[in-house]
Design a protein around this motif. Sequence first.
Motif, PDB file in Angstrom:
ATOM      1  N   ALA A   1       0.843  -1.202   0.000  1.00 46.43           N
ATOM      2  CA  ALA A   1       0.000   0.000   0.000  1.00 46.43           C
ATOM      3  C   ALA A   1       0.876   1.249   0.000  1.00 46.43           C
ATOM      4  CB  ALA A   1      -0.932  -0.005   1.208  1.00 46.43           C
ATOM      5  N   THR A   2       1.945   1.224   0.772  1.00 46.39           N
ATOM      6  CA  THR A   2       2.886   2.340   0.799  1.00 46.39           C
ATOM      7  C   THR A   2       3.598   2.471  -0.541  1.00 46.39           C
ATOM      8  OG1 THR A   2       3.210   1.997   3.178  1.00 46.39           O
ATOM      9  CG2 THR A   2       4.872   3.297   2.023  1.00 46.39           C
ATOM     10  N   ALA A   3       3.963   1.326  -1.139  1.00 43.37           N
ATOM     11  CA  ALA A   3       4.643   1.351  -2.441  1.00 43.37           C
ATOM     12  C   ALA A   3       3.745   1.969  -3.512  1.00 43.37           C
ATOM     13  CB  ALA A   3       5.052  -0.064  -2.848  1.00 43.37           C
ATOM     14  N   VAL A   4       2.467   1.611  -3.526  1.00 42.09           N
ATOM     15  CA  VAL A   4       1.533   2.177  -4.512  1.00 42.09           C
ATOM     16  C   VAL A   4       1.447   3.690  -4.348  1.00 42.09           C
ATOM     17  CG1 VAL A   4      -0.899   2.294  -5.168  1.00 42.09           C
ATOM     18  CG2 VAL A   4       0.192   0.075  -4.823  1.00 42.09           C
ATOM     19  N   ALA A   5       1.378   4.161  -3.101  1.00 43.18           N
ATOM     20  CA  ALA A   5       1.311   5.608  -2.856  1.00 43.18           C
ATOM     21  C   ALA A   5       2.561   6.310  -3.380  1.00 43.18           C
ATOM     22  CB  ALA A   5       1.130   5.873  -1.358  1.00 43.18           C
ATOM     23  N   HIS A   6       3.744   5.720  -3.186  1.00 47.98           N
ATOM     24  CA  HIS A   6       4.981   6.328  -3.682  1.00 47.98           C
ATOM     25  C   HIS A   6       5.042   6.311  -5.209  1.00 47.98           C
ATOM     26  CE1 HIS A   6       6.402   7.016   0.252  1.00 47.98           C
ATOM     27  NE2 HIS A   6       6.853   5.787   0.527  1.00 47.98           N
ATOM     28  N   TYR A   7       4.568   5.217  -5.830  1.00 47.83           N
ATOM     29  CA  TYR A   7       4.543   5.162  -7.296  1.00 47.83           C
ATOM     30  C   TYR A   7       3.625   6.258  -7.853  1.00 47.83           C
ATOM     31  CZ  TYR A   7       7.216   0.828  -7.920  1.00 47.83           C
ATOM     32  OH  TYR A   7       8.225  -0.112  -7.976  1.00 47.83           O
ATOM     33  N   GLU A   8       2.497   6.478  -7.185  1.00 45.53           N
ATOM     34  CA  GLU A   8       1.581   7.538  -7.636  1.00 45.53           C
ATOM     35  C   GLU A   8       2.245   8.908  -7.511  1.00 45.53           C
ATOM     36  OE1 GLU A   8      -1.830   6.938  -5.184  1.00 45.53           O
ATOM     37  OE2 GLU A   8      -2.737   5.444  -6.521  1.00 45.53           O
ATOM     38  N   ASP A   9       2.960   9.143  -6.425  1.00 44.34           N
ATOM     39  CA  ASP A   9       3.667  10.414  -6.257  1.00 44.34           C
ATOM     40  C   ASP A   9       4.741  10.585  -7.339  1.00 44.34           C
ATOM     41  OD1 ASP A   9       2.135  11.029  -4.049  1.00 44.34           O
ATOM     42  OD2 ASP A   9       3.615  10.319  -2.586  1.00 44.34           O
ATOM     43  N   TYR A  10       5.417   9.497  -7.647  1.00 42.76           N
ATOM     44  CA  TYR A  10       6.449   9.578  -8.685  1.00 42.76           C
ATOM     45  C   TYR A  10       5.841   9.927 -10.041  1.00 42.76           C
ATOM     46  CZ  TYR A  10       9.757   8.151 -12.243  1.00 42.76           C
ATOM     47  OH  TYR A  10      10.556   8.128 -13.359  1.00 42.76           O
ATOM     48  N   LEU A  11       4.733   9.278 -10.391  1.00 42.73           N
ATOM     49  CA  LEU A  11       4.105   9.537 -11.690  1.00 42.73           C
ATOM     50  C   LEU A  11       3.589  10.967 -11.772  1.00 42.73           C
ATOM     51  CD1 LEU A  11       2.231   6.134 -12.178  1.00 42.73           C
ATOM     52  CD2 LEU A  11       4.246   6.956 -13.419  1.00 42.73           C
ATOM     53  N   ARG A  12       3.098  11.520 -10.646  1.00 44.51           N
ATOM     54  CA  ARG A  12       2.674  12.925 -10.671  1.00 44.51           C
ATOM     55  C   ARG A  12       3.888  13.837 -10.875  1.00 44.51           C
ATOM     56  NH1 ARG A  12      -1.371  11.181  -6.859  1.00 44.51           N
ATOM     57  NH2 ARG A  12       0.101  11.386  -5.119  1.00 44.51           N
ATOM     58  N   ALA A  13       4.997  13.489 -10.220  1.00 47.80           N
ATOM     59  CA  ALA A  13       6.220  14.280 -10.430  1.00 47.80           C
ATOM     60  C   ALA A  13       6.708  14.147 -11.881  1.00 47.80           C
ATOM     61  CB  ALA A  13       7.306  13.820  -9.463  1.00 47.80           C
ATOM     62  N   TYR A  14       6.567  12.975 -12.462  1.00 43.67           N
ATOM     63  CA  TYR A  14       6.979  12.755 -13.865  1.00 43.67           C
ATOM     64  C   TYR A  14       6.160  13.644 -14.799  1.00 43.67           C
ATOM     65  CZ  TYR A  14       7.692  10.370 -18.337  1.00 43.67           C
ATOM     66  OH  TYR A  14       7.971  10.090 -19.662  1.00 43.67           O
ATOM     67  N   ASP A  15       4.876  13.779 -14.522  1.00 41.03           N
ATOM     68  CA  ASP A  15       4.029  14.619 -15.377  1.00 41.03           C
ATOM     69  C   ASP A  15       4.465  16.076 -15.340  1.00 41.03           C
ATOM     70  OD1 ASP A  15       2.534  12.412 -16.093  1.00 41.03           O
ATOM     71  OD2 ASP A  15       0.985  12.737 -14.555  1.00 41.03           O
ATOM     72  N   ARG A  16       5.125  16.506 -14.278  1.00 37.58           N
ATOM     73  CA  ARG A  16       5.557  17.899 -14.160  1.00 37.58           C
ATOM     74  C   ARG A  16       6.973  18.134 -14.717  1.00 37.58           C
ATOM     75  NH1 ARG A  16       3.190  17.083  -8.975  1.00 37.58           N
ATOM     76  NH2 ARG A  16       5.293  16.869  -8.059  1.00 37.58           N
ATOM     77  N   MET A  17       7.642  17.054 -15.161  1.00 38.02           N
ATOM     78  CA  MET A  17       8.998  17.194 -15.701  1.00 38.02           C
ATOM     79  C   MET A  17       8.991  17.852 -17.078  1.00 38.02           C
ATOM     80  SD  MET A  17      10.729  13.544 -14.722  1.00 38.02           S
ATOM     81  CE  MET A  17      10.753  12.907 -13.061  1.00 38.02           C
ATOM     82  N   THR A  18      10.136  18.375 -17.442  1.00 40.03           N
ATOM     83  CA  THR A  18      10.315  18.918 -18.797  1.00 40.03           C
ATOM     84  C   THR A  18      10.391  17.755 -19.781  1.00 40.03           C
ATOM     85  OG1 THR A  18      12.731  18.873 -18.651  1.00 40.03           O
ATOM     86  CG2 THR A  18      11.602  20.859 -17.820  1.00 40.03           C
ATOM     87  N   PRO A  19      10.113  17.991 -21.047  1.00 41.19           N
ATOM     88  CA  PRO A  19      10.204  16.901 -22.042  1.00 41.19           C
ATOM     89  C   PRO A  19      11.559  16.206 -22.040  1.00 41.19           C
ATOM     90  CG  PRO A  19       9.080  18.775 -22.991  1.00 41.19           C
ATOM     91  CD  PRO A  19       9.588  19.222 -21.656  1.00 41.19           C
ATOM     92  N   GLU A  20      12.622  16.956 -21.829  1.00 47.00           N
ATOM     93  CA  GLU A  20      13.955  16.346 -21.810  1.00 47.00           C
ATOM     94  C   GLU A  20      14.104  15.408 -20.625  1.00 47.00           C
ATOM     95  OE1 GLU A  20      18.685  17.681 -21.650  1.00 47.00           O
ATOM     96  OE2 GLU A  20      17.107  19.190 -21.793  1.00 47.00           O
ATOM     97  N   GLN A  21      13.591  15.819 -19.427  1.00 46.42           N
ATOM     98  CA  GLN A  21      13.665  14.969 -18.246  1.00 46.42           C
ATOM     99  C   GLN A  21      12.778  13.740 -18.403  1.00 46.42           C
ATOM    100  OE1 GLN A  21      12.499  17.899 -15.330  1.00 46.42           O
ATOM    101  NE2 GLN A  21      14.608  18.284 -14.672  1.00 46.42           N
ATOM    102  N   GLN A  22      11.597  13.931 -18.978  1.00 48.79           N
ATOM    103  CA  GLN A  22      10.706  12.794 -19.198  1.00 48.79           C
ATOM    104  C   GLN A  22      11.331  11.770 -20.133  1.00 48.79           C
ATOM    105  OE1 GLN A  22       6.974  14.412 -20.557  1.00 48.79           O
ATOM    106  NE2 GLN A  22       6.263  14.854 -18.460  1.00 48.79           N
ATOM    107  N   LYS A  23      12.086  12.247 -21.126  1.00 51.30           N
ATOM    108  CA  LYS A  23      12.736  11.347 -22.069  1.00 51.30           C
ATOM    109  C   LYS A  23      13.746  10.463 -21.343  1.00 51.30           C
ATOM    110  CE  LYS A  23      15.270  11.302 -26.433  1.00 51.30           C
ATOM    111  NZ  LYS A  23      15.869  12.137 -27.519  1.00 51.30           N
ATOM    112  N   LYS A  24      14.481  11.041 -20.389  1.00 48.41           N
ATOM    113  CA  LYS A  24      15.481  10.288 -19.652  1.00 48.41           C
ATOM    114  C   LYS A  24      14.844   9.263 -18.711  1.00 48.41           C
ATOM    115  CE  LYS A  24      18.952  13.974 -19.655  1.00 48.41           C
ATOM    116  NZ  LYS A  24      19.750  14.904 -18.812  1.00 48.41           N
ATOM    117  N   GLN A  25      13.635   9.541 -18.227  1.00 48.22           N
ATOM    118  CA  GLN A  25      13.006   8.662 -17.241  1.00 48.22           C
ATOM    119  C   GLN A  25      11.768   7.953 -17.786  1.00 48.22           C
ATOM    120  OE1 GLN A  25      12.798   9.790 -13.165  1.00 48.22           O
ATOM    121  NE2 GLN A  25      14.105  11.600 -13.420  1.00 48.22           N
ATOM    122  N   ALA A  26      11.631   7.929 -19.093  1.00 49.29           N
ATOM    123  CA  ALA A  26      10.443   7.308 -19.702  1.00 49.29           C
ATOM    124  C   ALA A  26      10.330   5.839 -19.311  1.00 49.29           C
ATOM    125  CB  ALA A  26      10.494   7.479 -21.210  1.00 49.29           C
TER     126      ALA A  26
END
Length: 345
Positions: A81-106
Motif C-alpha cells: 500500500a505504501t509502495a503504490v502511494a509512492h509510485y503515484e507520487d512519482y508519476l505525478r512528479a513525472y508529469d511535471r517534468m520537462t520533455p527532456e527529463q521525461q525522455k530520460k526517465q520514460a
Amino acid sequence: MTNARSILGGMVCLGLLASAREAPAQDVAAAEALFRKGVAEMEAQQFAVACPHIAESQRLDPRPGTLYTLAYCEMNAGRIATAVAHYEDYLRAYDRMTPEQQKKQADRAQKASAQKETLSKEVPELLIVLPPAAPAGTRVLRDGTPMGAAMLGISLPIDPGEHVVVLEVPGAKAVETKVSVARGEKKTLELVLPAPEPAANPKPPPPLVPNVAEKPKEPETPVAPASRGSGLRTGGFVALGIGVAGLVTYGVTGGLAVAKKADVDANCKGTQCNQAGMDAVEQGRTLSTVATVGLGVGVVGVAAGIVMVVMGGGGETKGPVKTGVRAATFDVGPSAVSLGLKGTF
C-alpha cells in the motif's frame, strides 16, 4: 543477482537526477549518503532496513528518482500500500517534468505505472468502525498515528501484516486491539467502548470544629402536638415530683439534724463545747438549713402541682400546640422559697 545489481545501479543514477527544489548543500550531501547506504542495503536484500534510509534521503532532498527507488524498496519489503502511494507520487512528479527529463526517465515511468496497476489489485483494506455512543474526546490510533473522524467508517488501503489499533476514551483505560490483514483482504474492525474506570474513594470531609467562643444553644425537646390542658397537667405532675422530692429531703435531713442535737448535748456544757461538740453544732446547722429548703420546696412544689393539675383538667383546647417543660428551678432566699417551671403550655 546481476540483473538486480543493474537495476539498483540504474536507481543510483536516477536518484541523483531531476531535483525538485534547491536544498541546502549539507542536506544534499547527507541525502546522497543516505541514498547510497539504502541502495547498498537493498543489494543485500535488507529492504526493511534500507527503506528508512531512502525515505530520509527523500525528506532532506526530494527527487523523483529517489521517490521511485523508495517505492521499489517498499514493494520488496511487503508494504505494497505504501509502495503504490509512492509510485503515484512519482508519476505525478513525472508529469511535471520537462520533455527532456521525461525522455530520460520514460522507462522508469512505464515500470512505475505497471507496478502500481499490479499492486493496487493486491492492496488490502481495513474498515474501522467507532461506536455511535462514543463520547467527545474519544481518539483512535492506528500504529501510533491518530485517525481523524473522516478516516473512520470508511475502508482504507493498508499494508499487509499485523496492525495495532488503540481506542482512547475519556475516563477509561485505553484498549489495544491487534488485527492482521493479508494481501487482497478486506476486513472490518468494530471497536467496543471500554467500561469506565471506578472513581477513586473520595476523602472523608474534615471533622467540624465547634466554635468554642459561642455557647451552643440548648436544644428544645421536640414535643408532639397536644392540648393546652394536657400541657398544664404535665407541668403539674413535674411540680408534684419536685415537691415530693423536697419533702423527702426535709424528712431525711431533719432526722439527721435531730441526731446531731444529741451529740451537741453530750459534748457541750452550756456555751462551752469540745471539738466534737463544735463539729456537731456546725453539721446540725447545715442539716437544718437543708431541711428548711427541702420543706419549702416540698410545700411549694406540691401546692403548685395540685393547682396546675386541677387547672389542666378543666377542659382541653384542641389543635397542634407546642407544649412541654424544659426545666424546673427553685430559689431560696433569706425569708422565702420559690419554684419555677420553664416551658410552653
